[in-house]
Write an enzyme that holds these catalytic residues in place. Structure first.
Site, PDB file in Angstrom:
ATOM      1  N   TYR A 141       0.745  -1.169   0.028  1.00  0.00           N
ATOM      2  CA  TYR A 141       0.045   0.034  -0.024  1.00  0.00           C
ATOM      3  C   TYR A 141       1.034   1.427  -0.015  1.00  0.00           C
ATOM      4  O   TYR A 141       0.404   2.269  -0.470  1.00  0.00           O
ATOM      5  CB  TYR A 141      -0.790  -0.066   1.355  1.00  0.00           C
ATOM      6  CG  TYR A 141      -2.370  -0.684   1.142  1.00  0.00           C
ATOM      7  CD1 TYR A 141      -2.485  -2.009   0.768  1.00  0.00           C
ATOM      8  CD2 TYR A 141      -3.365   0.049   1.348  1.00  0.00           C
ATOM      9  CE1 TYR A 141      -3.606  -2.505   0.520  1.00  0.00           C
ATOM     10  CE2 TYR A 141      -4.657  -0.506   1.036  1.00  0.00           C
ATOM     11  CZ  TYR A 141      -4.780  -1.963   0.697  1.00  0.00           C
ATOM     12  OH  TYR A 141      -5.976  -2.564   0.666  1.00  0.00           O
ATOM     13  N   LYS A 192       3.245 -15.406   1.892  1.00  0.00           N
ATOM     14  CA  LYS A 192       3.189 -16.120   0.396  1.00  0.00           C
ATOM     15  C   LYS A 192       4.674 -16.280   0.398  1.00  0.00           C
ATOM     16  O   LYS A 192       5.449 -15.877  -0.632  1.00  0.00           O
ATOM     17  CB  LYS A 192       2.690 -15.079  -0.631  1.00  0.00           C
ATOM     18  CG  LYS A 192       2.663 -15.832  -1.800  1.00  0.00           C
ATOM     19  CD  LYS A 192       1.603 -16.783  -2.066  1.00  0.00           C
ATOM     20  CE  LYS A 192       1.544 -17.623  -3.202  1.00  0.00           C
ATOM     21  NZ  LYS A 192       0.646 -18.782  -3.487  1.00  0.00           N
ATOM     22  N   ASP A 224      -3.223 -18.058  -0.208  1.00  0.00           N
ATOM     23  CA  ASP A 224      -4.354 -18.654  -0.884  1.00  0.00           C
ATOM     24  C   ASP A 224      -4.876 -19.819  -0.059  1.00  0.00           C
ATOM     25  O   ASP A 224      -6.210 -20.107  -0.088  1.00  0.00           O
ATOM     26  CB  ASP A 224      -3.662 -19.089  -2.269  1.00  0.00           C
ATOM     27  CG  ASP A 224      -2.428 -19.963  -1.907  1.00  0.00           C
ATOM     28  OD1 ASP A 224      -1.789 -20.017  -1.083  1.00  0.00           O
ATOM     29  OD2 ASP A 224      -1.983 -20.560  -3.036  1.00  0.00           O
ATOM     30  N   ASP A 248      -6.279  -6.940   4.140  1.00  0.00           N
ATOM     31  CA  ASP A 248      -7.389  -6.394   3.530  1.00  0.00           C
ATOM     32  C   ASP A 248      -8.354  -7.363   2.720  1.00  0.00           C
ATOM     33  O   ASP A 248      -9.662  -7.454   2.944  1.00  0.00           O
ATOM     34  CB  ASP A 248      -6.901  -5.292   2.343  1.00  0.00           C
ATOM     35  CG  ASP A 248      -8.198  -4.714   1.564  1.00  0.00           C
ATOM     36  OD1 ASP A 248      -9.149  -4.187   2.372  1.00  0.00           O
ATOM     37  OD2 ASP A 248      -8.085  -4.629   0.272  1.00  0.00           O
TER      38      ASP A 248
HETATM   39  C1  IPM Z   1     -10.495  -1.263   4.248  1.00  0.00           C
HETATM   40  C2  IPM Z   1     -10.503  -0.534   2.773  1.00  0.00           C
HETATM   41  C3  IPM Z   1      -9.311   0.574   2.504  1.00  0.00           C
HETATM   42  C4  IPM Z   1      -8.261  -0.502   2.467  1.00  0.00           C
HETATM   43  C5  IPM Z   1      -9.744   1.326   1.223  1.00  0.00           C
HETATM   44  C6  IPM Z   1     -10.839   2.019   1.454  1.00  0.00           C
HETATM   45  C7  IPM Z   1      -8.470   2.190   1.050  1.00  0.00           C
HETATM   46  O1  IPM Z   1     -10.676  -1.586   1.887  1.00  0.00           O
HETATM   47  O2  IPM Z   1     -10.162  -0.622   5.183  1.00  0.00           O
HETATM   48  O3  IPM Z   1     -10.263  -2.500   4.268  1.00  0.00           O
HETATM   49  O4  IPM Z   1      -7.794  -0.994   1.354  1.00  0.00           O
HETATM   50  O5  IPM Z   1      -7.469  -0.457   3.453  1.00  0.00           O
HETATM   51 MG    MG Z   2     -10.941  -3.416   2.503  1.00  0.00          MG
END
Ligand code: IPM
Ligand code: MG
Length: 360
Positions: A141, A192, A224, A248
């Site tokens: 990210y 992974k 996975d 996520d």
């Molecule tokens: C989450 C959301 C966020 C992320 C987005 C909205 C940036 O999906 O908090 O899980 O990917 O972290």
């Molecule tokens: Mg999310």
């Protein structure tokens, strides 16, 4: 001294669900004399529209001095056309990074009355109680380099970088071990490591930490397989620790097992336990403003805020009990209704009323 709670309603259904959670916080404030003061600011699309940035300076200043933050949701089709760096979601990533909220706790717990709303058969999910600990300020990210560029041959290329330092892995690992110690004593680290070097290091650091936590049993699983195991036999998990992207994805899967993503709260903490609390669901623009959103995930997020950042565990217990009792009575928002005829479907505000009534 009064403690400051910052409310960030955000976009889509955010304002509706935060409004209901605020009622519950006001109740806790009065009932337990918590001396809370509330202030509201913009984050996400609404901040882009009003202040010209997804994480405006005014919001940053309030966030840095807040004792706890409650967020609704950010994003929506209105801002989908913006370049990546200007999207509402960047506001959320910016506040997570600015406050160093590296530890994201996403509990997926099944309320017994919602077993029929799960996408899995009731016998697979009854008693489900998994905690996902997601690293939130590193990994792909945030890794550099990133971007879309044009190569010398004229072909465009997109790049992101998955990157974790030993320190980043160690600090999230340590919190996950501590969480497991307070629960069932089992920690599953998801990676992974059969393909990605960054997660080979992740696995090595988790193994090295396990010496400090001899009372916690550590296992490893490839992502996975973890996704498959979550839908095959979810109760095998106690605490899962994983990186930003895998966390996520797995937390959305875990959410659905509990009946609806509309039920799941989350806490994002830094080393000082100042935290940002938000429902796991997004801004749901398709139902925004229609009084159909489920406010329970945000109300449960407010309970986590009281528990972890405001040392008000009693108030948190009361709120969680009130949510259970509302569900027990058969009261449902549309997303958690399973069609049984003893259920009554409520809108957002009426669900807030029901929780308030249960608290009185
Ligand atoms: C989450 C959301 C966020 C992320 C987005 C909205 C940036 O999906 O908090 O899980 O990917 O972290
Ligand atoms: Mg999310």
């Amino acid at each position: 001294m009064s403690r400051r709670v910052l409310l960030l309603p955000g976009d889509g259904i955010g304002p509706e669900v935060v409004r209901e959670a605020r009622r519950v916080l006001d109740w806790a404030n009065a009932r337990y004399v918590l001396d809370l003061s509330f202030v509201e600011a913009n984050l996400g699309g609404v901040a882009i529209d009003r202040d010209g940035a997804a994480y405006p300076d005014a919001t940053r200043e309030l966030a840095r001095v807040a004792d706890g933050i409650l967020l609704g949701a950010v994003g929506g089709p209105k801002w989908d056309g913006l370049p990546a760096a200007d999207r509402p979601e960047r506001g959320l990533l910016a506040i997570r990074s600015d406050l160093d909220l590296f530890c994201n706790l996403r509990p997926a717990m099944l309320f017994p009355d919602l077993a029929a709303a799960s996408s899995l058969r009731a016998e697979l999910v009854s008693g489900l109680d998994v905690l996902i600990v997601r690293e939130l300020t590193g990994g792909i990210y945030f890794g550099e380099p990133r971007g879309i560029s044009v190569r010398p041959d004229g072909v465009r290329e997109g790049v992101n970088t998955d990157r974790y330092s030993e320190e980043e892995i160690r600090r999230i690992g340590r919190l996950a071990f501590e969480a497991a110690r307070k629960r069932g004593g089992r920690l599953c680290s998801v990676d992974k490591a059969n393909v990605l070097e960054v997660t080979m290091l992740w696995r090595e650091v988790m193994d090295s930490l396990s010496a400090e936590f001899s009372d916690v049993s550590l296992s490893h699983m490839y992502v996975d397989n973890a996704a498959m195991q979550l839908v095959r036999e979810p109760r095998q998990f106690d605490v899962i620790v994983t990186g930003n992207l895998f966390g996520d994805i797995l937390s959305d899967i875990a959410a659905m097992l509990t009946g609806s993503i509309g039920m799941l709260p989350s806490a994002s903490l830094n080393a000082d336990s100042c935290g940002l609390y938000e429902p796991v669901h997004g801004s749901a623009p398709d139902i925004a403003g229609e009084d159909r959103a489920n406010p329970l995930a945000t109300i449960l997020s407010a309970a986590m805020l009281l528990r972890y950042s405001l040392s008000a565990a009693n108030a948190a217990d009361d709120i969680e009990r009130a949510v259970s009792s509302v569900l027990e009575k058969g009261l449902r928002t549309g997303d958690i209704a399973s069609g049984e005829n003893d259920q009554q479907i409520l809108g957002t505000e009426a669900m807030g009323d029901a929780v308030m009534a249960a608290l009185q």
